[in-house]
Design a protein around this motif. Structure first.
Motif, mmCIF file in Angstrom:
data_model
loop_
_atom_site.group_PDB
_atom_site.id
_atom_site.type_symbol
_atom_site.label_atom_id
_atom_site.label_comp_id
_atom_site.label_asym_id
_atom_site.label_seq_id
_atom_site.Cartn_x
_atom_site.Cartn_y
_atom_site.Cartn_z
ATOM 1 N N GLY A 117 0.965 51.501 5.519
ATOM 2 C CA GLY A 117 1.502 52.794 6.299
ATOM 3 C C GLY A 117 0.168 53.358 7.078
ATOM 4 O O GLY A 117 0.191 54.185 7.942
ATOM 5 N N HIS A 122 7.262 52.043 6.214
ATOM 6 C CA HIS A 122 5.909 51.716 6.984
ATOM 7 C C HIS A 122 6.648 49.542 6.358
ATOM 8 O O HIS A 122 6.729 48.855 5.679
ATOM 9 C CB HIS A 122 4.877 51.738 6.255
ATOM 10 C CG HIS A 122 4.677 53.821 6.982
ATOM 11 N ND1 HIS A 122 3.825 53.077 7.895
ATOM 12 C CD2 HIS A 122 5.264 54.467 6.976
ATOM 13 C CE1 HIS A 122 3.674 54.394 8.202
ATOM 14 N NE2 HIS A 122 4.583 55.029 7.655
ATOM 15 N N THR A 128 7.484 51.349 11.253
ATOM 16 C CA THR A 128 8.660 51.347 10.713
ATOM 17 C C THR A 128 9.532 50.859 11.209
ATOM 18 O O THR A 128 9.391 50.988 12.032
ATOM 19 C CB THR A 128 7.836 53.377 10.169
ATOM 20 O OG1 THR A 128 8.918 54.147 12.123
ATOM 21 C CG2 THR A 128 6.621 53.414 10.703
ATOM 22 N N HIS A 129 10.707 51.408 10.074
ATOM 23 C CA HIS A 129 11.859 51.229 10.011
ATOM 24 C C HIS A 129 12.720 51.669 11.441
ATOM 25 O O HIS A 129 13.473 51.297 11.580
ATOM 26 C CB HIS A 129 12.840 51.369 9.008
ATOM 27 C CG HIS A 129 13.207 52.895 8.989
ATOM 28 N ND1 HIS A 129 12.787 53.750 8.673
ATOM 29 C CD2 HIS A 129 14.303 53.221 8.474
ATOM 30 C CE1 HIS A 129 13.170 54.442 8.244
ATOM 31 N NE2 HIS A 129 14.534 53.904 8.588
ATOM 32 N N GLU A 141 3.120 53.815 14.668
ATOM 33 C CA GLU A 141 4.511 54.316 13.963
ATOM 34 C C GLU A 141 5.671 53.390 14.568
ATOM 35 O O GLU A 141 6.788 53.051 13.935
ATOM 36 C CB GLU A 141 5.461 55.114 15.114
ATOM 37 C CG GLU A 141 4.038 57.061 14.689
ATOM 38 C CD GLU A 141 4.497 58.018 16.226
ATOM 39 O OE1 GLU A 141 6.119 58.326 16.433
ATOM 40 O OE2 GLU A 141 3.855 58.863 16.001
ATOM 41 N N PRO A 181 10.964 47.011 13.085
ATOM 42 C CA PRO A 181 9.513 47.516 13.460
ATOM 43 C C PRO A 181 9.294 46.472 13.816
ATOM 44 O O PRO A 181 9.310 44.489 13.331
ATOM 45 C CB PRO A 181 10.428 47.684 11.930
ATOM 46 C CG PRO A 181 10.352 46.403 10.866
ATOM 47 C CD PRO A 181 11.769 46.669 12.288
ATOM 48 N N VAL A 204 8.363 54.099 0.919
ATOM 49 C CA VAL A 204 8.145 54.124 1.811
ATOM 50 C C VAL A 204 6.988 52.844 2.391
ATOM 51 O O VAL A 204 6.524 52.435 3.664
ATOM 52 C CB VAL A 204 6.959 55.748 2.293
ATOM 53 C CG1 VAL A 204 6.611 55.336 3.856
ATOM 54 C CG2 VAL A 204 8.258 56.573 2.301
ATOM 55 N N TYR A 205 6.318 52.563 1.403
ATOM 56 C CA TYR A 205 4.835 51.562 1.721
ATOM 57 C C TYR A 205 4.880 50.159 0.729
ATOM 58 O O TYR A 205 5.678 50.586 -0.705
ATOM 59 C CB TYR A 205 3.246 51.967 1.013
ATOM 60 C CG TYR A 205 3.695 53.086 1.855
ATOM 61 C CD1 TYR A 205 3.008 53.480 2.895
ATOM 62 C CD2 TYR A 205 3.659 54.995 1.485
ATOM 63 C CE1 TYR A 205 2.826 54.749 3.785
ATOM 64 C CE2 TYR A 205 3.008 55.916 2.181
ATOM 65 C CZ TYR A 205 2.552 56.015 2.969
ATOM 66 O OH TYR A 205 2.990 56.836 4.144
#
Length: 398
Positions: free
Chosen positions: A221, A237, A228-229, A225, A192, A132-133
């Motif tokens: 992160g 993120h 993000t993808h 919002e 993003p 995610v990061y």
């Protein structure tokens, strides 16, 4: 020794080990959960009893045979995605986003075959997990954790080795996986935003993240919002700006584009060294190799070997493609984001990819932003990366 299990919505974390490590990781998890919590939701501090051996039975205190959790938790069948904490062989978690298998047809109107990110070692996988990061390094291993200063000064080979060291299924994010995410963001209409102007997004300075101390990088992160993808809190993120991300499984050598077979760059045994045997030609739909012709502000993808060579940099909207190639689409090597830049060195030698742009990239940055002009030995302050994971299939016993 301490041990704790925390759950919030689709996020889950289990950790045990040194007291200080458990406190730190638990705090990070609660900080992230608090950020994404519904208004009015309160997260209490970790109770002191967690760190008191007297509150646990003797079986729990016997840690000699304890094995860290290395597989993702089960998710609802048919779920399109999930966010989970996956533990490596050191017992430290990474926050990962699970993606279900998609075909090229679903992603960009291509053929019915699975996107190559889901084909590993000749096997078709139903799901893959992506950090995610952007990753931070802990004891020489990369981790996906929120509100951290992303690691930098990485070389592709060193970062790949560190990712593979985390245990079976762990690997550096590959060019195929990045291509999947870029195509998915384009399909969703959620390309993003990110840290493209020294802590903020160049298109709207109200969109900003929290800067790392004495740095133009934002903490992982910490942006809104839209960074993000899929423009949701639970998305992947920082794919745009902040730091360039090194990827495995794509290169240009002497003007010709080359890739690993499907997503075999996710396997440590795949030989993708400079003279490795597992490089394959990236081809057009007729099987002809795709070359790059570059000169100044002109870049052309072509199957004409005689045109190959040169060095070029321009917006993707100005890149010319003289061949029809589904493979170029699979790896997001097309003008999905017209203002993002494409920089390619098609001269003699080998050059590896970095994507996304950095904190000062402005409109040049983006999930389609491509730099394909650095030797594999490069290690810059703006180069980082993220790990990925797949749950390896077990062969049936004969």
């Amino acid at each position: 020794m301490a041990k704790v299990k925390l759950d919030y919505m689709s996020l889950s974390m289990r950790v045990e080990g040194d007291d200080d490590m458990v406190r730190e990781l638990s705090g990070r998890f609660l900080d992230m959960a608090d950020k994404y919590a519904a208004p009015g939701f309160y997260f209490p501090a970790i109770p002191p009893s967690v760190f008191e051996d007297g509150c646990r039975d003797s079986e729990e205190l016997n840690t000699d045979n304890v094995k860290p959790l290395t597989a993702p938790k089960e998710v609802t069948p048919g779920a399109d995605w999930d966010v989970v904490a996956i533990y490596d062989d050191a017992g430290i978690p990474s926050i990962m986003h699970r993606f279900r298998r998609m075909s090229n047809k679903e992603l960009f109107g291509g053929s019915d075959k699975p996107h190559p990110a889901f084909i590993i070692g000749g096997e078709v996988y139903d799901e893959i997990y992506i950090s995610v990061y952007p990753n931070v390094m802990i004891n020489g291993k990369p981790y996906s954790l929120p509100f951290q200063k992303p690691a930098d000064n990485l070389t592709l080979d060193d970062f790949s080795k560190a990712c593979f060291s985390k245990g079976e299924g762990w690997h550096p994010m590959t060019a195929a996986e990045w291509g999947f995410l870029a195509n998915l963001s384009l399909k969703l209409g959620t390309l993003p935003h990110g840290n493209t102007n020294y802590g903020a997004w160049h298109g709207d300075h109200k969109e900003h993240g929290q800067k790392a101390p004495n740095s133009n990088r934002t903490l992982t992160g910490s942006g809104p919002e839209t960074w993000t993808h899929d423009h949701t809190k639970t998305g992947v993120h920082d794919l745009c700006g902040n730091i360039w991300e090194l990827l495995a499984g794509l290169r240009i050598k002497n003007g010709v584009l080359m890739v690993a077979e499907n997503n075999d760059a996710a396997l440590p045994e795949t030989d993708l060294t400079k003279c490795g045997d597992d490089w394959k030609l990236l081809t057009d739909d007729k099987g002809a190799p795709v070359y790059v012709s570059a000169s100044g502000s002109e870049i052309v993808f072509t199957t004409d070997h005689d045109e190959a060579g040169g060095l070029g940099s321009c917006e993707w909207g100005k890149v010319k493609t003289e061949c029809k190639s589904e493979m170029l689409k699979e790896y997001a090597l097309f003008s999905g984001e017209k203002e993002a830049y494409c920089c390619i060195d098609a001269t003699e030698g080998e050059y590896i990819p970095f994507r996304g742009g950095s904190w000062g990239g402005g409109g040049c940055a983006g999930v389609f932003d491509l730099g394909l002009g650095s030797p594999r030995s490069s290690s810059w302050a703006r180069y980082g990366g993220r790990s990925a994971f797949f749950k390896k299939k077990q062969k049936a016993e004969r």
